[in-house]
Design an enzyme around this catalytic site. Sequence first.
Site, PDB file in Angstrom:
ATOM      1  N   CYS A 149       0.810  -1.217   0.000  1.00 59.33           N
ATOM      2  CA  CYS A 149       0.000   0.000   0.000  1.00 59.33           C
ATOM      3  C   CYS A 149       0.846   1.271   0.000  1.00 59.33           C
ATOM      4  O   CYS A 149       1.964   1.276   0.516  1.00 59.33           O
ATOM      5  CB  CYS A 149      -0.876   0.035   1.242  1.00 59.33           C
ATOM      6  SG  CYS A 149      -1.883  -1.406   1.474  1.00 59.33           S
TER       7      CYS A 149
ATOM      8  N   ARG B   6       5.211   0.011  -5.979  1.00 63.10           N
ATOM      9  CA  ARG B   6       5.126  -0.814  -4.783  1.00 63.10           C
ATOM     10  C   ARG B   6       4.168  -1.983  -4.975  1.00 63.10           C
ATOM     11  O   ARG B   6       4.184  -2.936  -4.198  1.00 63.10           O
ATOM     12  CB  ARG B   6       4.651   0.022  -3.594  1.00 63.10           C
ATOM     13  CG  ARG B   6       5.603   1.131  -3.218  1.00 63.10           C
ATOM     14  CD  ARG B   6       4.938   2.169  -2.345  1.00 63.10           C
ATOM     15  NE  ARG B   6       4.689   1.691  -1.005  1.00 63.10           N
ATOM     16  CZ  ARG B   6       5.459   1.974   0.044  1.00 63.10           C
ATOM     17  NH1 ARG B   6       6.515   2.726  -0.112  1.00 63.10           N
ATOM     18  NH2 ARG B   6       5.183   1.518   1.235  1.00 63.10           N
TER      19      ARG B   6
ATOM     20  N   TRP C  94      -2.967  -2.717  -1.418  1.00 67.08           N
ATOM     21  CA  TRP C  94      -2.540  -4.083  -1.716  1.00 67.08           C
ATOM     22  C   TRP C  94      -3.249  -4.947  -0.683  1.00 67.08           C
ATOM     23  O   TRP C  94      -2.966  -4.850   0.509  1.00 67.08           O
ATOM     24  CB  TRP C  94      -1.021  -4.170  -1.588  1.00 67.08           C
ATOM     25  CG  TRP C  94      -0.427  -5.449  -2.072  1.00 67.08           C
ATOM     26  CD1 TRP C  94      -0.199  -5.826  -3.358  1.00 67.08           C
ATOM     27  CD2 TRP C  94       0.065  -6.523  -1.259  1.00 67.08           C
ATOM     28  NE1 TRP C  94       0.388  -7.062  -3.396  1.00 67.08           N
ATOM     29  CE2 TRP C  94       0.562  -7.511  -2.128  1.00 67.08           C
ATOM     30  CE3 TRP C  94       0.127  -6.750   0.114  1.00 67.08           C
ATOM     31  CZ2 TRP C  94       1.114  -8.705  -1.668  1.00 67.08           C
ATOM     32  CZ3 TRP C  94       0.671  -7.931   0.578  1.00 67.08           C
ATOM     33  CH2 TRP C  94       1.160  -8.895  -0.322  1.00 67.08           C
TER      34      TRP C  94
ATOM     35  N   ASN D 281      -1.781   2.234   5.772  1.00 69.97           N
ATOM     36  CA  ASN D 281      -0.833   1.177   5.373  1.00 69.97           C
ATOM     37  C   ASN D 281      -0.585   0.305   6.590  1.00 69.97           C
ATOM     38  O   ASN D 281      -0.518   0.827   7.704  1.00 69.97           O
ATOM     39  CB  ASN D 281       0.520   1.767   4.969  1.00 69.97           C
ATOM     40  CG  ASN D 281       0.496   2.386   3.601  1.00 69.97           C
ATOM     41  OD1 ASN D 281      -0.536   2.397   2.934  1.00 69.97           O
ATOM     42  ND2 ASN D 281       1.629   2.902   3.175  1.00 69.97           N
ATOM     43  N   GLY D 282      -0.367  -0.985   6.381  1.00 72.10           N
ATOM     44  CA  GLY D 282      -0.020  -1.852   7.513  1.00 72.10           C
ATOM     45  C   GLY D 282      -1.180  -2.740   7.910  1.00 72.10           C
ATOM     46  O   GLY D 282      -2.164  -2.884   7.169  1.00 72.10           O
TER      47      GLY D 282
ATOM     48  N   GLU E 203      18.207 -17.862  -6.748  1.00 71.20           N
ATOM     49  CA  GLU E 203      17.809 -16.518  -7.182  1.00 71.20           C
ATOM     50  C   GLU E 203      17.247 -16.563  -8.613  1.00 71.20           C
ATOM     51  O   GLU E 203      16.252 -15.905  -8.922  1.00 71.20           O
ATOM     52  CB  GLU E 203      19.018 -15.570  -7.069  1.00 71.20           C
ATOM     53  CG  GLU E 203      18.814 -14.158  -7.551  1.00 71.20           C
ATOM     54  CD  GLU E 203      17.676 -13.396  -6.862  1.00 71.20           C
ATOM     55  OE1 GLU E 203      17.130 -13.872  -5.862  1.00 71.20           O
ATOM     56  OE2 GLU E 203      17.325 -12.326  -7.384  1.00 71.20           O
TER      57      GLU E 203
ATOM     58  N   LYS F 165      13.484 -15.425  -9.653  1.00 72.24           N
ATOM     59  CA  LYS F 165      13.207 -14.402 -10.671  1.00 72.24           C
ATOM     60  C   LYS F 165      12.230 -14.955 -11.696  1.00 72.24           C
ATOM     61  O   LYS F 165      11.279 -14.295 -12.072  1.00 72.24           O
ATOM     62  CB  LYS F 165      14.489 -13.969 -11.412  1.00 72.24           C
ATOM     63  CG  LYS F 165      15.459 -13.088 -10.694  1.00 72.24           C
ATOM     64  CD  LYS F 165      15.002 -11.676 -10.462  1.00 72.24           C
ATOM     65  CE  LYS F 165      14.320 -11.551  -9.147  1.00 72.24           C
ATOM     66  NZ  LYS F 165      15.098 -11.243  -7.994  1.00 72.24           N
TER      67      LYS F 165
ATOM     68  N   GLU G 268       8.619 -15.399 -10.230  1.00 69.68           N
ATOM     69  CA  GLU G 268       7.845 -14.223  -9.830  1.00 69.68           C
ATOM     70  C   GLU G 268       7.406 -13.360 -11.012  1.00 69.68           C
ATOM     71  O   GLU G 268       6.355 -12.744 -10.946  1.00 69.68           O
ATOM     72  CB  GLU G 268       8.556 -13.391  -8.761  1.00 69.68           C
ATOM     73  CG  GLU G 268       9.785 -12.670  -9.203  1.00 69.68           C
ATOM     74  CD  GLU G 268      10.472 -11.920  -8.058  1.00 69.68           C
ATOM     75  OE1 GLU G 268       9.798 -11.341  -7.226  1.00 69.68           O
ATOM     76  OE2 GLU G 268      11.720 -11.920  -8.046  1.00 69.68           O
TER      77      GLU G 268
ATOM     78  N   HIS H  15      18.495 -37.471  -5.133  1.00 76.72           N
ATOM     79  CA  HIS H  15      17.765 -37.775  -3.894  1.00 76.72           C
ATOM     80  C   HIS H  15      16.286 -37.431  -4.035  1.00 76.72           C
ATOM     81  O   HIS H  15      15.584 -37.333  -3.026  1.00 76.72           O
ATOM     82  CB  HIS H  15      18.398 -37.021  -2.715  1.00 76.72           C
ATOM     83  CG  HIS H  15      19.822 -37.424  -2.480  1.00 76.72           C
ATOM     84  ND1 HIS H  15      20.173 -38.627  -1.921  1.00 76.72           N
ATOM     85  CD2 HIS H  15      20.991 -36.801  -2.783  1.00 76.72           C
ATOM     86  CE1 HIS H  15      21.489 -38.725  -1.873  1.00 76.72           C
ATOM     87  NE2 HIS H  15      22.014 -37.623  -2.403  1.00 76.72           N
TER      88      HIS H  15
ATOM     89  N   LYS I   5       6.456  -4.275  -3.800  1.00 76.83           N
ATOM     90  CA  LYS I   5       7.880  -3.943  -3.755  1.00 76.83           C
ATOM     91  C   LYS I   5       8.418  -3.920  -2.327  1.00 76.83           C
ATOM     92  O   LYS I   5       9.423  -4.529  -2.026  1.00 76.83           O
ATOM     93  CB  LYS I   5       8.117  -2.592  -4.437  1.00 76.83           C
ATOM     94  CG  LYS I   5       9.586  -2.191  -4.511  1.00 76.83           C
ATOM     95  CD  LYS I   5      10.367  -3.159  -5.378  1.00 76.83           C
ATOM     96  CE  LYS I   5      11.852  -2.905  -5.365  1.00 76.83           C
ATOM     97  NZ  LYS I   5      12.597  -4.062  -5.894  1.00 76.83           N
TER      98      LYS I   5
END
Length: 615
Positions: free
Chosen positions: A2, A27, A73, A100-101, A488, A492, A495, A511, A610
């Site tokens: 947010c 964001r 968000w 926000n939060g 990584e 990438k 996402e 395994h 973000k």
Amino acid sequence: MCGIIGAIAHANVVPVLLEGLLRLEYRGYDSAGLVVTNHGLQRVRTTGRVTELSKLVAQQRAQGLAGIAHTRWATHGEPSERNAHPHFSGEISRIAVVHNGIIENHEAIRSHLINKGFKFSSDTDTEVIAHLIAFNLEQVTDLFQAVCLSIAELQGAYAIAVMEEAHPERIVVARNGAPLLLGIGKSGNYVASDTSALLQTTRDIIYLEEGDVAELSSRGYRIVNCLRNHLGEAVERAVHESHLSNEAIGLGPYAHFMQKEIFEQPSAVANTLEMVFNAQSISPNLFGSEAEEIFSSINHILILACGTSYHAGLVARYWLETVAGLPCNVEIASEYRYRNPVTDPNTLVIGISQSGETADTLAALNYAKKLGHQYSLAICNVPESALIRQTDLRFLTRAGPEIGVASTKAFTTQLASLLLLTVTLAKMRHKLSSEDEQRMIASLRHLPVALQHALQVEPQVRIWAKRFAQKRHALFLGRGVHYPIAMEGALKLKEISYIHAEAYAAGELKHGPLALVDSEMPVVAIAPNDQLLGKLKSNLQEVHARGGELYVFADADSHITQGENLHVIRLAEHAGLLSPILHTIPLQLLAYHVALERGTDVDKPRNLAKAVTVE
Ligand code: F6R
């Protein structure tokens, strides 16, 4: 995550609010809205993008001298217009709130308020705040006091901005656990959750502290710390001049921020290492004035981070153990904060974070301190962030603003910083001769050029991307210090292209995951010419023998020959210790081009944000 922007000025603030929301778009969000004072409170909300909100604002002729706006968000309640902010309370003199939060005790407050006759029209925890303030406003004389009373009842991490229909001449804001900044302008005053939203109006910024409640008018502001000072005495907060460049947050000639940020890596790394380039030797002072004393007292390292930053920590563990001879644990912050780990006070706790606002990383660091760890270091990209203000030592990755949700240049600059830290500690612990130190400085100086060379594999990667775009799953393999690079690469890809990707230490293949290998499962291997290459080649044979299709990122001298179902892209040089930094580049490019092929929203992948400022 947010975003908040608020403005109160001598002229219509709608353009400032909309521009602020655009600046906050990076964001990530799923709805947007605003309220302005226009003979009462006029609200416009949408589940579309900010451009859609702008159209609605124009159609509805929304304008006013004060307003608050938000990108949401979803955390509590689905993404929908009725859950979008601002939320209202009251019918006669309405309260509007953006937030926000997360409010952790929202259910208890909600039932209490329902019993008092309040009616809820959304599923959000934010509406609870609006009604709570309206309820408290009945007990006190003004909005400021009502906000102070209300935040005393809220548990969780939040930043809020509040307006009252009866008093359009002020905006009241409060912060506790989530960032909120005031912008002090010549023709108005502003509030936002992020500096980038304020730069259009002013560079004079005040960072509110935990428990601060501030009242803004077009002519001034006052701040009170309601958690510490119930008498409501004003507190002083320094005004900082922000040096963030406007240009740095524009797209320039690139199609996407992610593309721009991938290609900025040579200069981002050069900026980060600038002080080393001009030095004859590496000094602990790079990490803060107390670094020499702290570094000589430690015998252990604990790294706390999330996501991509966590992967940087995993790479650093190999370096710190091998080069500096220091035992190192790397922990996912959201796990660490709920464990009961055995502590060693002579540990240096390192928080790694691009944003410096990741809730789990901040909480894990605080928890580590409570457990008795006395020394802390932040590796962070945002000088004005909470993380930077919470640690004894700090090192800034000077990558510039990272707008694409998928982290790229922040990661490689984190790696460069962690290598610098490794060299510093190795030198202090007499594990590095002065010739070795000179060789390391020379390699670091060469790193931006080596990164530039690595970027040249893009045309080859683009060809691979076309084939990948048809697949539903992919495996990424690496060994040793390149295993976290495989992780990584997989992160990438998943996402931004939404292809399911998993990373394995190549030795783990037989395994379990080998069972997945068939012609539909592309297997990406990171195969630099290091001491584990021979072992890795045997693992690749295991894939090849089962009809798997291999995509290998090798070095010029890795001696892996292209063949049927075996594709090879070579980086121009093997960079020794710096190899993981270079091998990151083709993996970022692969994810980017696969996402382009699949037509996904590269910079704002679905469901992601973000800065993850909530738990
Ligand atoms: C992935 C990504 C995230 C972040 C994570 C931590 O591309 O960007 O995994 O790395 O959310 O964020 P920071 O580094 O801001 O603490």
